[in-house]
Design a protein around this motif. Structure first.
Motif, PDB file in Angstrom:
ATOM      1  N   PRO A   1       0.805  -1.223   0.000  1.00 14.39           N
ATOM      2  CA  PRO A   1       0.000   0.000   0.000  1.00 14.39           C
ATOM      3  C   PRO A   1       0.840   1.276   0.000  1.00 14.39           C
ATOM      4  N   GLY A   2       2.002   1.224   0.647  1.00 11.57           N
ATOM      5  CA  GLY A   2       2.859   2.405   0.709  1.00 11.57           C
ATOM      6  C   GLY A   2       3.678   2.652  -0.541  1.00 11.57           C
ATOM      7  N   GLY A   3       3.629   1.711  -1.484  1.00  5.09           N
ATOM      8  CA  GLY A   3       4.368   1.872  -2.730  1.00  5.09           C
ATOM      9  C   GLY A   3       5.867   1.669  -2.547  1.00  5.09           C
ATOM     10  N   ASN A   4       6.640   2.144  -3.511  1.00  6.99           N
ATOM     11  CA  ASN A   4       8.101   2.065  -3.527  1.00  6.99           C
ATOM     12  C   ASN A   4       8.612   0.637  -3.364  1.00  6.99           C
ATOM     13  N   THR A   5       8.094  -0.252  -4.199  1.00 14.41           N
ATOM     14  CA  THR A   5       8.575  -1.627  -4.207  1.00 14.41           C
ATOM     15  C   THR A   5       9.248  -1.920  -5.551  1.00 14.41           C
ATOM     16  N   ILE A   6       9.981  -3.018  -5.598  1.00 17.14           N
ATOM     17  CA  ILE A   6      10.633  -3.424  -6.848  1.00 17.14           C
ATOM     18  C   ILE A   6       9.583  -3.664  -7.928  1.00 17.14           C
ATOM     19  N   GLN A   7       8.492  -4.340  -7.558  1.00 15.96           N
ATOM     20  CA  GLN A   7       7.424  -4.612  -8.516  1.00 15.96           C
ATOM     21  C   GLN A   7       6.863  -3.316  -9.093  1.00 15.96           C
ATOM     22  N   ASP A   8       6.643  -2.321  -8.257  1.00 19.73           N
ATOM     23  CA  ASP A   8       6.105  -1.044  -8.730  1.00 19.73           C
ATOM     24  C   ASP A   8       7.008  -0.434  -9.806  1.00 19.73           C
ATOM     25  N   HIS A   9       8.304  -0.450  -9.544  1.00 19.03           N
ATOM     26  CA  HIS A   9       9.241   0.182 -10.483  1.00 19.03           C
ATOM     27  C   HIS A   9       9.331  -0.591 -11.799  1.00 19.03           C
ATOM     28  N   ILE A  10       9.303  -1.923 -11.718  1.00 21.64           N
ATOM     29  CA  ILE A  10       9.380  -2.709 -12.951  1.00 21.64           C
ATOM     30  C   ILE A  10       8.109  -2.533 -13.779  1.00 21.64           C
ATOM     31  N   GLU A  11       6.965  -2.557 -13.135  1.00 20.64           N
ATOM     32  CA  GLU A  11       5.704  -2.377 -13.872  1.00 20.64           C
ATOM     33  C   GLU A  11       5.636  -0.996 -14.517  1.00 20.64           C
ATOM     34  N   GLU A  12       6.153   0.017 -13.833  1.00 22.35           N
ATOM     35  CA  GLU A  12       6.161   1.360 -14.425  1.00 22.35           C
ATOM     36  C   GLU A  12       7.116   1.418 -15.610  1.00 22.35           C
ATOM     37  N   ALA A  13       8.269   0.733 -15.505  1.00 23.15           N
ATOM     38  CA  ALA A  13       9.216   0.706 -16.627  1.00 23.15           C
ATOM     39  C   ALA A  13       8.588   0.022 -17.839  1.00 23.15           C
ATOM     40  N   ILE A  14       7.829  -1.056 -17.616  1.00 23.43           N
ATOM     41  CA  ILE A  14       7.141  -1.742 -18.719  1.00 23.43           C
ATOM     42  C   ILE A  14       6.094  -0.820 -19.344  1.00 23.43           C
ATOM     43  N   ARG A  15       5.376  -0.095 -18.499  1.00 22.30           N
ATOM     44  CA  ARG A  15       4.358   0.839 -19.015  1.00 22.30           C
ATOM     45  C   ARG A  15       5.000   1.931 -19.870  1.00 22.30           C
ATOM     46  N   LEU A  16       6.117   2.461 -19.408  1.00 18.10           N
ATOM     47  CA  LEU A  16       6.807   3.506 -20.169  1.00 18.10           C
ATOM     48  C   LEU A  16       7.332   2.963 -21.497  1.00 18.10           C
ATOM     49  N   LEU A  17       7.718   1.695 -21.496  1.00 24.15           N
ATOM     50  CA  LEU A  17       8.278   1.090 -22.702  1.00 24.15           C
ATOM     51  C   LEU A  17       7.203   0.696 -23.708  1.00 24.15           C
ATOM     52  N   THR A  18       6.122   0.109 -23.225  1.00 18.90           N
ATOM     53  CA  THR A  18       5.131  -0.484 -24.146  1.00 18.90           C
ATOM     54  C   THR A  18       3.783   0.228 -24.155  1.00 18.90           C
ATOM     55  N   GLY A  19       3.531   1.046 -23.140  1.00 20.51           N
ATOM     56  CA  GLY A  19       2.207   1.649 -23.008  1.00 20.51           C
ATOM     57  C   GLY A  19       1.199   0.730 -22.341  1.00 20.51           C
ATOM     58  N   GLU A  20       1.610  -0.486 -21.992  1.00 22.75           N
ATOM     59  CA  GLU A  20       0.720  -1.460 -21.350  1.00 22.75           C
ATOM     60  C   GLU A  20       0.777  -1.345 -19.826  1.00 22.75           C
ATOM     61  N   THR A  21      -0.347  -1.551 -19.191  1.00 25.95           N
ATOM     62  CA  THR A  21      -0.384  -1.686 -17.735  1.00 25.95           C
ATOM     63  C   THR A  21      -0.455  -3.171 -17.430  1.00 25.95           C
ATOM     64  N   VAL A  22       0.635  -3.716 -16.945  1.00 31.27           N
ATOM     65  CA  VAL A  22       0.713  -5.150 -16.684  1.00 31.27           C
ATOM     66  C   VAL A  22       0.980  -5.393 -15.208  1.00 31.27           C
ATOM     67  N   LYS A  23       0.706  -6.614 -14.776  1.00 30.09           N
ATOM     68  CA  LYS A  23       1.058  -7.057 -13.436  1.00 30.09           C
ATOM     69  C   LYS A  23       2.094  -8.149 -13.560  1.00 30.09           C
ATOM     70  N   ILE A  24       3.260  -7.945 -12.943  1.00 29.51           N
ATOM     71  CA  ILE A  24       4.278  -8.980 -12.975  1.00 29.51           C
ATOM     72  C   ILE A  24       4.086  -9.920 -11.790  1.00 29.51           C
ATOM     73  N   HIS A  25       4.540 -11.157 -11.948  1.00 30.18           N
ATOM     74  CA  HIS A  25       4.417 -12.173 -10.906  1.00 30.18           C
ATOM     75  C   HIS A  25       5.813 -12.681 -10.571  1.00 30.18           C
ATOM     76  N   GLY A  26       6.248 -12.456  -9.324  1.00 30.00           N
ATOM     77  CA  GLY A  26       7.573 -12.884  -8.910  1.00 30.00           C
ATOM     78  C   GLY A  26       7.586 -14.304  -8.385  1.00 30.00           C
ATOM     79  N   SER A  27       8.781 -14.878  -8.281  1.00 33.24           N
ATOM     80  CA  SER A  27       8.925 -16.228  -7.744  1.00 33.24           C
ATOM     81  C   SER A  27       8.582 -16.272  -6.263  1.00 33.24           C
ATOM     82  N   GLY A  28       8.556 -15.116  -5.639  1.00 30.52           N
ATOM     83  CA  GLY A  28       8.203 -15.009  -4.232  1.00 30.52           C
ATOM     84  C   GLY A  28       8.416 -13.577  -3.791  1.00 30.52           C
ATOM     85  N   ARG A  29       7.923 -13.261  -2.616  1.00 24.75           N
ATOM     86  CA  ARG A  29       8.097 -11.908  -2.100  1.00 24.75           C
ATOM     87  C   ARG A  29       9.364 -11.836  -1.256  1.00 24.75           C
TER      88      ARG A  29
END
Length: 261
Positions: free
Chosen positions: A22-50
């Motif tokens: 909820p507080g943001g600033n996670t690795i997932q947040d940054h990677i998803e934003e980088a994908i959005r900037l690159l492709t224009g897509e809003t995606v959800k990534i799934h990690g091997s674990g937290r």
């Protein structure tokens, strides 16, 4: 639709863990934003674990679905140009749609690092826990061996764990001692790297194991206590949760992939 599997390394010092919070600033947040900037897509990534806040990764694996036609060999450089300097995507490949980074994982290895020299290493201070007092390393290794096998690890799980079962398998657990930075003729003991490989890990599991193992090294517990703690299936029987900075997700292995990630 394509399914892309990627490996990322990161210094977790400045982040609130891998998975979105909820507080943001996670690795997932940054990677998803980088994908959005690159492709224009809003995606959800799934990690091997937290991973917890402050925990690092040498090799975290994640996957996501995309409609982008960008060639797989261009993804790493393109994402890294849009990511902070302490998050680096190191590999990308296209995998079957059935592949899932977490559910398909067979083995994970974590490394926990303790600097047992008299003085901390100024260059490695973000990735080590400094313990200048003498540790009984053989006793720590002996205690660690009681945890190998298939067991209920409730004693070594966070009280906030939401998993229905705490049964996991630890395949291997060992301590490697690096004395390359130790000074001759002093009480330096070297840098202790503890590697634990299993089929999965519970919340805070490795950190609680390490917090308890440090007590064994300090002589506050016996190696045999690790077995008694394991059998108790009670979090209060174990030691404290070791600090996060010494923990690193080392590797994740899959049967479907030709190499280890």
């Amino acid at each position: 639709m394509r399914n892309l599997c990627m490996t990322v390394s990161f210094d977790g010092t400045a982040y609130n863990g891998f998975q979105t919070q909820p507080g943001g600033n996670t690795i997932q947040d940054h990677i998803e934003e980088a994908i959005r900037l690159l492709t224009g897509e809003t995606v959800k990534i799934h990690g091997s674990g937290r991973t917890d806040a402050g925990v690092h990764a040498r090799s975290q694996v994640f996957h996501f679905h995309t409609s982008s036609a960008i060639p797989v060999e261009r993804w790493c450089l393109a994402l890294n140009a849009r990511l902070p300097d302490d998050i680096i995507v190191t590999s990308a490949r296209e995998v079957p749609l059935s592949f899932h980074s977490r559910r398909s994982a067979k083995r994970k290895t974590y490394r926990y690092t303790i600097n047992a020299n008299q003085f901390p290493d100024v260059f490695q201070r973000r990735y080590q826990v400094h313990h200048p007092g003498k540790l009984d390393i053989p006793a720590m290794q002996q205690g660690l061996e009681y945890l190998i096998g298939t067991h209920d690890y409730t004693s070594f799980a966070s009280r906030h764990s939401t998993k229905t079962s705490h049964v996991r398998t630890i395949y291997n657990a060992r301590i490697e001692v690096d004395t390359s930075m130790s000074r001759a003729g002093t009480r330096d003991q070297g840098v202790l790297h503890t590697y634990i490989t299993g089929n999965g890990f519970l919340q805070h599991m490795v950190r609680i194991i390490m917090g308890t193992l440090i007590q064994v090294g300090e002589g506050k517990r016996s190696p045999e206590d690790m077995l008694r703690i394991l059998q108790a299936q009670d979090r209060s029987a174990a030691g404290p949760t070791a600090v996060s900075q010494g923990l690193m997700l080392w590797s994740v292995e899959y049967d479907e992939l030709d190499d280890k990630s």
